[in-house]
Design a protein around this motif. Structure first.
Motif, PDB file in Angstrom:
ATOM      1  N   GLU A  81       0.848  -1.207  -0.022  1.00  0.00           N
ATOM      2  CA  GLU A  81      -0.104  -0.014   0.132  1.00  0.00           C
ATOM      3  C   GLU A  81       0.865   1.286   0.032  1.00  0.00           C
ATOM      4  O   GLU A  81       0.677   2.238  -0.457  1.00  0.00           O
ATOM      5  N   ASP A  82       1.836   1.363   0.816  1.00  0.00           N
ATOM      6  CA  ASP A  82       2.835   2.541   0.698  1.00  0.00           C
ATOM      7  C   ASP A  82       3.703   2.654  -0.479  1.00  0.00           C
ATOM      8  O   ASP A  82       4.224   3.752  -0.527  1.00  0.00           O
ATOM      9  N   GLU A  83       3.795   1.586  -1.304  1.00  0.00           N
ATOM     10  CA  GLU A  83       4.375   1.647  -2.524  1.00  0.00           C
ATOM     11  C   GLU A  83       3.711   2.290  -3.739  1.00  0.00           C
ATOM     12  O   GLU A  83       4.070   2.453  -4.564  1.00  0.00           O
ATOM     13  N   ASP A  84       2.431   2.170  -3.529  1.00  0.00           N
ATOM     14  CA  ASP A  84       1.326   2.450  -4.415  1.00  0.00           C
ATOM     15  C   ASP A  84       1.035   4.138  -4.505  1.00  0.00           C
ATOM     16  O   ASP A  84       0.098   4.627  -4.180  1.00  0.00           O
ATOM     17  N   LEU A  85       2.129   4.612  -4.938  1.00  0.00           N
ATOM     18  CA  LEU A  85       2.115   6.237  -5.146  1.00  0.00           C
ATOM     19  C   LEU A  85       2.035   6.537  -6.566  1.00  0.00           C
ATOM     20  O   LEU A  85       2.429   5.929  -7.551  1.00  0.00           O
ATOM     21  N   PRO A  86       1.231   7.642  -6.705  1.00  0.00           N
ATOM     22  CA  PRO A  86       0.837   8.155  -7.911  1.00  0.00           C
ATOM     23  C   PRO A  86       2.211   8.643  -8.867  1.00  0.00           C
ATOM     24  O   PRO A  86       3.110   9.301  -8.095  1.00  0.00           O
ATOM     25  N   TYR A  87       2.534   8.230 -10.182  1.00  0.00           N
ATOM     26  CA  TYR A  87       3.803   8.655 -10.661  1.00  0.00           C
ATOM     27  C   TYR A  87       3.110   9.337 -12.060  1.00  0.00           C
ATOM     28  O   TYR A  87       4.016  10.109 -12.638  1.00  0.00           O
ATOM     29  N   LEU A  88       2.049   8.935 -12.751  1.00  0.00           N
ATOM     30  CA  LEU A  88       1.722   9.440 -13.997  1.00  0.00           C
ATOM     31  C   LEU A  88       0.546  10.583 -13.709  1.00  0.00           C
ATOM     32  O   LEU A  88       0.483  11.425 -14.560  1.00  0.00           O
ATOM     33  N   THR A  89      -0.088  10.387 -12.760  1.00  0.00           N
ATOM     34  CA  THR A  89      -1.195  11.270 -12.562  1.00  0.00           C
ATOM     35  C   THR A  89      -0.601  12.752 -12.406  1.00  0.00           C
ATOM     36  O   THR A  89      -1.321  13.623 -12.822  1.00  0.00           O
ATOM     37  N   THR A  90       0.257  13.000 -11.874  1.00  0.00           N
ATOM     38  CA  THR A  90       0.881  14.389 -11.715  1.00  0.00           C
ATOM     39  C   THR A  90       1.332  14.859 -13.069  1.00  0.00           C
ATOM     40  O   THR A  90       1.208  15.927 -13.323  1.00  0.00           O
ATOM     41  N   ILE A  91       2.073  14.030 -13.809  1.00  0.00           N
ATOM     42  CA  ILE A  91       2.259  14.584 -14.987  1.00  0.00           C
ATOM     43  C   ILE A  91       1.081  14.690 -15.920  1.00  0.00           C
ATOM     44  O   ILE A  91       1.036  15.980 -16.850  1.00  0.00           O
ATOM     45  N   ILE A  92      -0.025  13.840 -15.970  1.00  0.00           N
ATOM     46  CA  ILE A  92      -1.189  14.117 -16.778  1.00  0.00           C
ATOM     47  C   ILE A  92      -1.601  15.706 -16.108  1.00  0.00           C
ATOM     48  O   ILE A  92      -2.292  16.244 -17.170  1.00  0.00           O
ATOM     49  N   GLU A  93      -1.674  15.708 -14.981  1.00  0.00           N
ATOM     50  CA  GLU A  93      -2.304  17.173 -14.534  1.00  0.00           C
ATOM     51  C   GLU A  93      -1.578  18.180 -14.998  1.00  0.00           C
ATOM     52  O   GLU A  93      -2.135  19.208 -15.535  1.00  0.00           O
ATOM     53  N   ASP A  94      -0.287  18.166 -14.931  1.00  0.00           N
ATOM     54  CA  ASP A  94       0.605  19.126 -15.454  1.00  0.00           C
ATOM     55  C   ASP A  94       0.328  19.431 -16.977  1.00  0.00           C
ATOM     56  O   ASP A  94       0.001  20.737 -17.471  1.00  0.00           O
ATOM     57  N   ILE A  95       0.221  18.486 -17.790  1.00  0.00           N
ATOM     58  CA  ILE A  95      -0.074  18.593 -19.200  1.00  0.00           C
ATOM     59  C   ILE A  95      -1.431  19.172 -19.357  1.00  0.00           C
ATOM     60  O   ILE A  95      -1.603  20.090 -20.186  1.00  0.00           O
ATOM     61  N   GLU A  96      -2.563  18.664 -18.490  1.00  0.00           N
ATOM     62  CA  GLU A  96      -3.653  19.530 -18.723  1.00  0.00           C
ATOM     63  C   GLU A  96      -3.814  20.823 -18.506  1.00  0.00           C
ATOM     64  O   GLU A  96      -4.525  21.720 -19.094  1.00  0.00           O
ATOM     65  N   ARG A  97      -3.001  21.337 -17.376  1.00  0.00           N
ATOM     66  CA  ARG A  97      -2.862  22.480 -16.926  1.00  0.00           C
ATOM     67  C   ARG A  97      -2.366  23.360 -18.139  1.00  0.00           C
ATOM     68  O   ARG A  97      -2.442  24.474 -18.598  1.00  0.00           O
ATOM     69  N   GLU A  98      -1.085  22.923 -18.863  1.00  0.00           N
ATOM     70  CA  GLU A  98      -0.445  23.451 -19.813  1.00  0.00           C
ATOM     71  C   GLU A  98      -1.289  23.789 -20.968  1.00  0.00           C
ATOM     72  O   GLU A  98      -1.681  24.664 -21.698  1.00  0.00           O
ATOM     73  N   GLN A  99      -2.340  22.697 -21.358  1.00  0.00           N
ATOM     74  CA  GLN A  99      -3.105  22.689 -22.472  1.00  0.00           C
ATOM     75  C   GLN A  99      -4.294  23.934 -22.290  1.00  0.00           C
ATOM     76  O   GLN A  99      -4.706  24.602 -23.197  1.00  0.00           O
TER      77      GLN A  99
END
Length: 113
Positions: A81-99
């Protein structure tokens, strides 16, 4: 999540769902389940660091192999459970903000005073 009663109800439910869904038993992380058919996700995958991209492909191939053979990973290889951290969601949010910012800037109409 500012309401304590809501947090006390939602956090255990989210933990239960994480255990019941079974993706961790195959060695996957939650962001591995994001469908790749979106242009934003494709761009986010290209922005991943090489090590993280390699780890993602390894986890997906290992999960497919487990699915084909109808076996689960041993407990020590399953995602904790402690290894299941988001790694792609943060990048997707950055891209959506940029768009969104690009769309807003493109929609601006200059006016003369």
């Amino acid at each position: 999540m500012k309401k304590s009663w809501l947090r006390s109800w939602m956090v255990p439910m989210a933990k239960w769902w994480g255990r019941a869904s079974g993706y961790r038993q195959l060695g996957l992380r939650l962001d591995d389940l994001i469908p790749e058919d979106n242009e934003t996700v494709q761009l986010a995958l290209k922005r991943l660091p090489p090590k993280e991209a390699y780890d993602r492909v390894f986890r997906l191939r290992r999960a497919i192999q487990c699915s084909i053979t109808h076996h689960l990973l041993p407990k020590e290889e399953q995602t904790k459970e402690d290894e299941d951290l988001p790694y792609l969601t943060t990048i997707i949010e950055d891209i959506e903000r940029e768009q969104k910012e690009k769309k807003d800037l493109d929609a601006m109409v200059p006016t003369k005073k």
